[in-house]
Design an enzyme around this catalytic site. Structure first.
Site, mmCIF file in Angstrom:
data_model
loop_
_atom_site.group_PDB
_atom_site.id
_atom_site.type_symbol
_atom_site.label_atom_id
_atom_site.label_comp_id
_atom_site.label_asym_id
_atom_site.label_seq_id
_atom_site.Cartn_x
_atom_site.Cartn_y
_atom_site.Cartn_z
ATOM 1 N N SER A 139 0.855 -1.176 0.000
ATOM 2 C CA SER A 139 0.000 0.000 0.000
ATOM 3 C C SER A 139 0.897 1.234 0.000
ATOM 4 O O SER A 139 1.753 1.369 0.871
ATOM 5 C CB SER A 139 -0.884 -0.040 1.249
ATOM 6 O OG SER A 139 -1.666 1.112 1.345
ATOM 7 N N LYS A 165 -0.963 -0.892 -4.508
ATOM 8 C CA LYS A 165 -2.200 -0.177 -4.164
ATOM 9 C C LYS A 165 -1.833 1.264 -3.879
ATOM 10 O O LYS A 165 -0.955 1.531 -3.052
ATOM 11 C CB LYS A 165 -2.833 -0.841 -2.942
ATOM 12 C CG LYS A 165 -3.799 0.017 -2.144
ATOM 13 C CD LYS A 165 -4.540 -0.819 -1.116
ATOM 14 C CE LYS A 165 -4.801 -0.049 0.167
ATOM 15 N NZ LYS A 165 -5.463 -0.891 1.182
ATOM 16 N N LYS A 167 -2.965 4.992 -2.532
ATOM 17 C CA LYS A 167 -3.939 5.768 -1.778
ATOM 18 C C LYS A 167 -4.333 6.948 -2.652
ATOM 19 O O LYS A 167 -3.456 7.594 -3.254
ATOM 20 C CB LYS A 167 -3.310 6.269 -0.471
ATOM 21 C CG LYS A 167 -3.012 5.153 0.513
ATOM 22 C CD LYS A 167 -4.297 4.610 1.112
ATOM 23 C CE LYS A 167 -3.995 3.522 2.129
ATOM 24 N NZ LYS A 167 -5.225 3.001 2.742
ATOM 25 N N ASP A 193 -7.166 2.925 -3.182
ATOM 26 C CA ASP A 193 -7.906 2.962 -1.915
ATOM 27 C C ASP A 193 -8.161 4.420 -1.547
ATOM 28 O O ASP A 193 -7.219 5.193 -1.361
ATOM 29 C CB ASP A 193 -7.077 2.284 -0.811
ATOM 30 C CG ASP A 193 -7.824 2.165 0.515
ATOM 31 O OD1 ASP A 193 -8.985 2.629 0.604
ATOM 32 O OD2 ASP A 193 -7.242 1.611 1.465
ATOM 33 N N ASN A 195 -10.161 5.438 1.150
ATOM 34 C CA ASN A 195 -10.443 5.661 2.578
ATOM 35 C C ASN A 195 -11.547 6.699 2.793
ATOM 36 O O ASN A 195 -11.369 7.650 3.564
ATOM 37 C CB ASN A 195 -9.170 6.053 3.335
ATOM 38 C CG ASN A 195 -8.186 4.913 3.465
ATOM 39 O OD1 ASN A 195 -7.080 4.965 2.914
ATOM 40 N ND2 ASN A 195 -8.569 3.846 4.143
ATOM 41 N N GLU A 218 -11.203 0.791 -3.694
ATOM 42 C CA GLU A 218 -11.544 0.445 -2.311
ATOM 43 C C GLU A 218 -12.159 1.645 -1.584
ATOM 44 O O GLU A 218 -11.595 2.746 -1.616
ATOM 45 C CB GLU A 218 -10.239 -0.002 -1.632
ATOM 46 C CG GLU A 218 -10.366 -0.489 -0.214
ATOM 47 C CD GLU A 218 -9.013 -0.927 0.360
ATOM 48 O OE1 GLU A 218 -8.023 -1.073 -0.410
ATOM 49 O OE2 GLU A 218 -8.941 -1.111 1.581
ATOM 50 N N ASP A 243 -14.018 -1.826 2.509
ATOM 51 C CA ASP A 243 -13.102 -2.067 3.632
ATOM 52 C C ASP A 243 -13.807 -1.590 4.904
ATOM 53 O O ASP A 243 -14.480 -2.374 5.588
ATOM 54 C CB ASP A 243 -11.775 -1.326 3.369
ATOM 55 C CG ASP A 243 -10.803 -1.356 4.541
ATOM 56 O OD1 ASP A 243 -11.139 -1.933 5.596
ATOM 57 O OD2 ASP A 243 -9.688 -0.790 4.437
ATOM 58 N N LYS A 267 -10.115 -7.479 7.242
ATOM 59 C CA LYS A 267 -9.174 -7.131 8.312
ATOM 60 C C LYS A 267 -9.787 -7.657 9.595
ATOM 61 O O LYS A 267 -10.890 -7.239 9.966
ATOM 62 C CB LYS A 267 -9.047 -5.614 8.435
ATOM 63 C CG LYS A 267 -8.258 -4.924 7.332
ATOM 64 C CD LYS A 267 -8.334 -3.422 7.546
ATOM 65 C CE LYS A 267 -7.589 -2.669 6.478
ATOM 66 N NZ LYS A 267 -8.033 -1.244 6.447
ATOM 67 N N GLY A 295 -4.313 -4.585 5.720
ATOM 68 C CA GLY A 295 -3.227 -4.379 6.679
ATOM 69 C C GLY A 295 -3.459 -3.111 7.470
ATOM 70 O O GLY A 295 -4.146 -2.199 7.008
HETATM 71 C C1 NPQ Z 1 -6.485 0.643 4.659
HETATM 72 N N1 NPQ Z 1 -4.176 0.203 5.554
HETATM 73 O O1 NPQ Z 1 -6.461 -0.309 3.892
HETATM 74 C C2 NPQ Z 1 -5.443 0.835 5.765
HETATM 75 C C3 NPQ Z 1 -5.420 2.212 6.234
HETATM 76 C C4 NPQ Z 1 -4.449 2.653 7.253
HETATM 77 C C5 NPQ Z 1 -2.073 -0.626 4.690
HETATM 78 O O2 NPQ Z 1 -3.428 0.873 3.540
HETATM 79 C C6 NPQ Z 1 -1.597 3.646 11.289
HETATM 80 C C7 NPQ Z 1 -2.359 2.541 11.599
HETATM 81 C C8 NPQ Z 1 -1.733 4.223 10.046
HETATM 82 C C9 NPQ Z 1 -3.263 2.004 10.694
HETATM 83 C C10 NPQ Z 1 -2.798 4.263 7.860
HETATM 84 C C11 NPQ Z 1 -3.292 0.218 4.527
HETATM 85 C C12 NPQ Z 1 -2.636 3.708 9.107
HETATM 86 C C13 NPQ Z 1 -3.406 2.581 9.438
HETATM 87 C C14 NPQ Z 1 -3.683 3.733 6.951
HETATM 88 C C15 NPQ Z 1 -4.308 2.077 8.488
HETATM 89 O O3 NPQ Z 1 -7.408 1.396 4.568
HETATM 90 MG MG MG Z 2 -8.541 0.400 2.971
#
Ligand code: NPQ
Ligand code: MG
Length: 374
Positions: A139, A165, A167, A193, A195, A218, A243, A267, A295
């Protein structure tokens, strides 16, 4: 499997510096503030669970200090009162507390680790993993410039990652995707992704992503809004993947039935634990919906469990199960090293990894909290 008798619960807090800041549509992280739960059993065994909540409630409603508080005040006392439990009993013991799934997942995982270590079986065997290693993706955060992004992505390609992936957020979407697609070539696995950074007004804009043959987009919209995901899924060819919205097997089944999502990011922390994560996997497999393992910047403790989960048959897309060095200069356990873009599913008892207590002591940000029966 025999139940374990819980003697005590310990809460550990550490700060781990990230090898590079990680920026998403909701903010920028430079350090991972981690809460770890250790369950001590009456016969001298132990089990570890990692809480994936972030330092601040800006990604999910849960956050590290809140998770520590709800465990200390409600969840651990309930578990200590139940005294003798299997991991499969933990969700019902903790069910009287509404929500707080990341906190519950950490406790359930610690019990599962203790139980499977005592039985001499691995998480992979317990979950039903069918492969010895899993395909890994990475990511990539929002970068300061397109050049910086392309440099970072090139490094991950060289390292062997099998899927990239990106962001995205309004103002950082079509151009970075176009540039990374040009860098990777037409056949490479690429996904995005958001978010939750977009609204229904962006549907026409997001349709431009169809030009780049992405695996999926995502979570473009807020987690409570299934209807706008349905509208986007109808409007674009790129698959929509939820997600943040997927908090339980019930929500997953409903979102699939409504055609809001045709792929799911699983997750364990978000859904209350690995047992619920396996149930979501099973429901998706029944419905021919591919899943992949998300993750949350886990240490080796959480990463080990994620890699075991990603070994299940329905995990047909590479996960955000990156190597330890994607995030940390040194990991809290044995480090996870990419071999041909894959990580090995640990085979030892329980999670299969060992917490390095000297690092725990070095990185500790708060005193250990010992919780025992009242
Ligand atoms: C997701 N993870 O899929 C998350 C978002 C995310 C690997 O993209 C600290 C702890 C910072 C958890 C930043 C990935 C973070 C976190 C992003 C989770 O949406
Ligand atoms: Mg995500």
């Amino acid at each position: 499997m025999l139940p374990v008798e819980i003697g005590a619960v310990e809460l550990h807090r550490i700060g781990m510096p990230l090898v590079r800041p990680f920026e998403t549509s909701f903010g920028r992280q430079t350090e991972r503030d981690v809460l770890l739960v250790r369950v001590l059993t009456a016969d001298g065994g132990e089990g570890w669970g990692e809480c994936v909540a972030m330092a601040d409630p800006v990604y999910s409603s849960e956050y590290v200090q809140g998770a520590a508080e709800v465990i200390e005040r409600y969840l651990a006392p309930a578990l200590l009162r139940a005294r003798t439990v299997r991991a499969s009993d933990v969700a019902s013991v903790l069910d009287f507390v509404i929500g707080h799934r990341m906190a519950k997942a950490a406790l359930e995982t610690a019990v599962l680790d203790a139980e499977t270590r005592a039985a001499g079986i691995s998480f992979g065997e317990y979950f039903g993993a069918v492969r010895p290693e899993v395909d890994c993706g990475v990511s990539v955060g929002i970068a300061p410039s397109i050049d910086a992004l392309l440099d970072e992505v090139s490094g991950y390609v060289e390292a062997g990652y099998r899927r990239i992936k990106l962001k995205i957020k309004p103002g950082w979407d079509i151009e970075p995707v176009a540039e990374v697609r040009a860098l990777l070539g037409p056949g490479a696995l690429l996904q995005v992704d958001a978010n939750t950074a977009y609204t229904a007004e962006h549907i026409d804009h997001l349709r431009q992503l169809d030009d780049y043959r992405l695996l999926l987009i995502e979570q473009p919209f807020i987690e409570e809004d299934i209807a706008t995901h349905v509208a986007l899924a109808r409007a674009i060819d790129t698959r929509v993947c939820l997600d943040e919205s997927i908090t339980s097997v019930g929500v997953a089944v409903d979102a699939i039935a409504r055609d809001a999502t045709s792929v799911i990011n699983i997750k364990a922390g978000r859904v209350g634990g690995y047992l619920e994560a396996v149930r979501i996997h099973d429901a998706c497999l029944d419905r021919d919906v591919p899943v992949w393992c998300g993750g949350m910047l886990e240490t080796g403790v959480g990463r080990a469990a994620n890699v075991a989960l990603a070994g299940l048959p329905g995990f047909t897309l590479p996960g955000d199960t990156s190597a330890s060095d994607r995030y940390f200069a040194e990991d809290l356990t044995e480090s996870f090293v990419l071999v041909e873009g894959r990580l090995a599913v640990p085979t030892g008892p329980g999670s299969g990894v060992t917490v390095r207590t000297e690092l725990l002591a070095e990185w500790r940000t708060r005193p250990v909290e010992l919780l025992t029966r009242a």
